[in-house]
Scaffold this active site. Sequence first.
Site, PDB file in Angstrom:
ATOM      1  CE  LYS A  59       0.034  -8.356   0.236  1.00  0.00           C
ATOM      2  NZ  LYS A  59       1.023  -7.515  -0.398  1.00  0.00           N
ATOM      3  CE  LYS A  99      -0.572  -3.459   7.917  1.00  0.00           C
ATOM      4  NZ  LYS A  99       0.102  -3.157   6.767  1.00  0.00           N
ATOM      5  CE  LYS A 155       6.322  -4.421   5.319  1.00  0.00           C
ATOM      6  NZ  LYS A 155       6.223  -4.415   3.869  1.00  0.00           N
TER       7      LYS A 155
HETATM    8  P1  TYM Z   1       0.961  -3.749   0.171  1.00  0.00           P
HETATM    9  O1  TYM Z   1       1.310  -4.700  -0.894  1.00  0.00           O
HETATM   10  O2  TYM Z   1       1.394  -4.029   1.560  1.00  0.00           O
HETATM   11  O3  TYM Z   1      -0.618  -3.554   0.214  1.00  0.00           O
HETATM   12  C1  TYM Z   1      -1.361  -3.275  -0.947  1.00  0.00           C
HETATM   13  C2  TYM Z   1      -2.477  -2.302  -0.633  1.00  0.00           C
HETATM   14  O4  TYM Z   1      -3.349  -2.853   0.370  1.00  0.00           O
HETATM   15  C3  TYM Z   1      -3.528  -1.895   1.407  1.00  0.00           C
HETATM   16  N1  TYM Z   1      -3.728  -2.615   2.678  1.00  0.00           N
HETATM   17  C4  TYM Z   1      -4.813  -2.502   3.446  1.00  0.00           C
HETATM   18  N2  TYM Z   1      -5.929  -1.773   3.326  1.00  0.00           N
HETATM   19  C5  TYM Z   1      -6.869  -1.891   4.303  1.00  0.00           C
HETATM   20  N3  TYM Z   1      -6.722  -2.704   5.380  1.00  0.00           N
HETATM   21  C6  TYM Z   1      -5.605  -3.450   5.533  1.00  0.00           C
HETATM   22  N4  TYM Z   1      -5.476  -4.253   6.585  1.00  0.00           N
HETATM   23  C7  TYM Z   1      -4.589  -3.373   4.542  1.00  0.00           C
HETATM   24  N5  TYM Z   1      -3.381  -3.972   4.394  1.00  0.00           N
HETATM   25  C8  TYM Z   1      -2.872  -3.491   3.236  1.00  0.00           C
HETATM   26  C9  TYM Z   1      -2.248  -1.079   1.405  1.00  0.00           C
HETATM   27  O5  TYM Z   1      -2.424   0.163   2.037  1.00  0.00           O
HETATM   28  C10 TYM Z   1      -1.969  -0.955  -0.074  1.00  0.00           C
HETATM   29  O6  TYM Z   1      -2.737   0.095  -0.631  1.00  0.00           O
HETATM   30  N6  TYM Z   1       4.143   0.070  -0.414  1.00  0.00           N
HETATM   31  C11 TYM Z   1       2.942  -0.570  -0.919  1.00  0.00           C
HETATM   32  C12 TYM Z   1       3.047  -0.963  -2.370  1.00  0.00           C
HETATM   33  C13 TYM Z   1       3.445   0.142  -3.286  1.00  0.00           C
HETATM   34  C14 TYM Z   1       2.641   1.219  -3.700  1.00  0.00           C
HETATM   35  C15 TYM Z   1       3.447   1.971  -4.603  1.00  0.00           C
HETATM   36  C16 TYM Z   1       1.332   1.616  -3.416  1.00  0.00           C
HETATM   37  C17 TYM Z   1       4.654   0.263  -3.892  1.00  0.00           C
HETATM   38  N7  TYM Z   1       4.653   1.374  -4.698  1.00  0.00           N
HETATM   39  C18 TYM Z   1       2.953   3.112  -5.190  1.00  0.00           C
HETATM   40  C19 TYM Z   1       0.854   2.766  -4.021  1.00  0.00           C
HETATM   41  C20 TYM Z   1       1.660   3.511  -4.897  1.00  0.00           C
HETATM   42  C21 TYM Z   1       2.674  -1.830  -0.125  1.00  0.00           C
HETATM   43  O7  TYM Z   1       3.554  -2.409   0.438  1.00  0.00           O
HETATM   44  O8  TYM Z   1       1.399  -2.279  -0.243  1.00  0.00           O
END
Ligand code: TYM
Length: 326
Positions: free
Chosen positions: A195, A192, A111
């Site tokens: 967003k 992957k 990032k």
């Molecule tokens: P974020 O918002 O980027 O993504 C949310 C969830 O979606 C999953 N994900 C995917 N799974 C499969 N294929 C993909 N291409 C894909 N892209 C995203 C992510 O793995 C995630 O589970 N840091 C985290 C948010 C967070 C969090 C937490 C998660 C903050 N605190 C505590 C779990 C526990 C994040 O940026 O997710």
Amino acid sequence: MKRVFSGVQPTGDVTIGNYLGAIKRFVELQDTTEAFFSIVNMHAWTIPQEPDVLKQKTLSLAALYLAVGLDPDKTTIFVQSDVPEHSELAWYLQCMTYIGELGRMTQFKEKGEGKETVSVGLYTYPALMAADILLYQTELVPVGDDQKQHLELTRDLAERFNKRFGEAFKVPEPLISEFGARIMGLDDPTKKMSKSAPSPYNRITLADTPDEIRSKIMKSVTDTENEIRYDPERKPGISNLLTIFSLFSGETVDQLVARLQGKGYGTLKKELVEVVVGHLQPIQERHRQILESGELASVLRQGGERARQEAAKTLQAVKEKMGLMV
Ligand code: TYM
């Protein structure tokens, strides 16, 4: 019942990667676990945001949680910034996290790459994520594959704290499914789906119209053969489409491959469009209704109160152990 915590950032439009890798699985867990699902809006601020847009995306994501089937009577749904305990614990954890550990995080490197300036928040982000999880005595964290490294750090921090100060945290386990934890980009199936990828052809979002979904799937990158076969190494594009198809339809990949044998990529893509549109349309309809109904305010208020109660217990114990309660 096992404790579960997970969160999604209210940035960009939620993709089918987020949905299949995480959000859909939240729904599957709600009957058998005690779960907390957060809209992690404080994480969003690790990169610049427009306040009005962030607010609208936060509500939209909360509505999506409900639209996909999360039931506020069974799970706690809340906005991260409504529970100030997250940032307080994050500070204590930051003081126990080493600079080298944060510097090794691949998400930070990705990032931050090519940016003129990078905020300290982007760097310390994993400590806030650890706080999110550890505050709730979480045992299981359903996430996609890209969060694995953050979960390892969370476990290390929990163990480090418990060892130094005595048991304050459960050491959580990641819950990463064998299948679908890494949905790949439609325009480049070696990376992957995300967003924030520059091209909209990278992803299908949960807000896409049937026409957008059709155009993105029909244009998705495959290979020069015409054999439908699941082989992520050699055929990443087709394997990704089969994975998405299977997760949306419930048909196994083997069943799909057998059924579509000899039919060509065009047929696979056309059928996939129908399946994705058919699955997303009712969610979009409910999403609209929920946003219009005004029911979110009370769901989020109650969720925030319930989350605070739990978070406060852990934080109190942490502060006592650290000599902060004077
Ligand atoms: P974020 O918002 O980027 O993504 C949310 C969830 O979606 C999953 N994900 C995917 N799974 C499969 N294929 C993909 N291409 C894909 N892209 C995203 C992510 O793995 C995630 O589970 N840091 C985290 C948010 C967070 C969090 C937490 C998660 C903050 N605190 C505590 C779990 C526990 C994040 O940026 O997710």
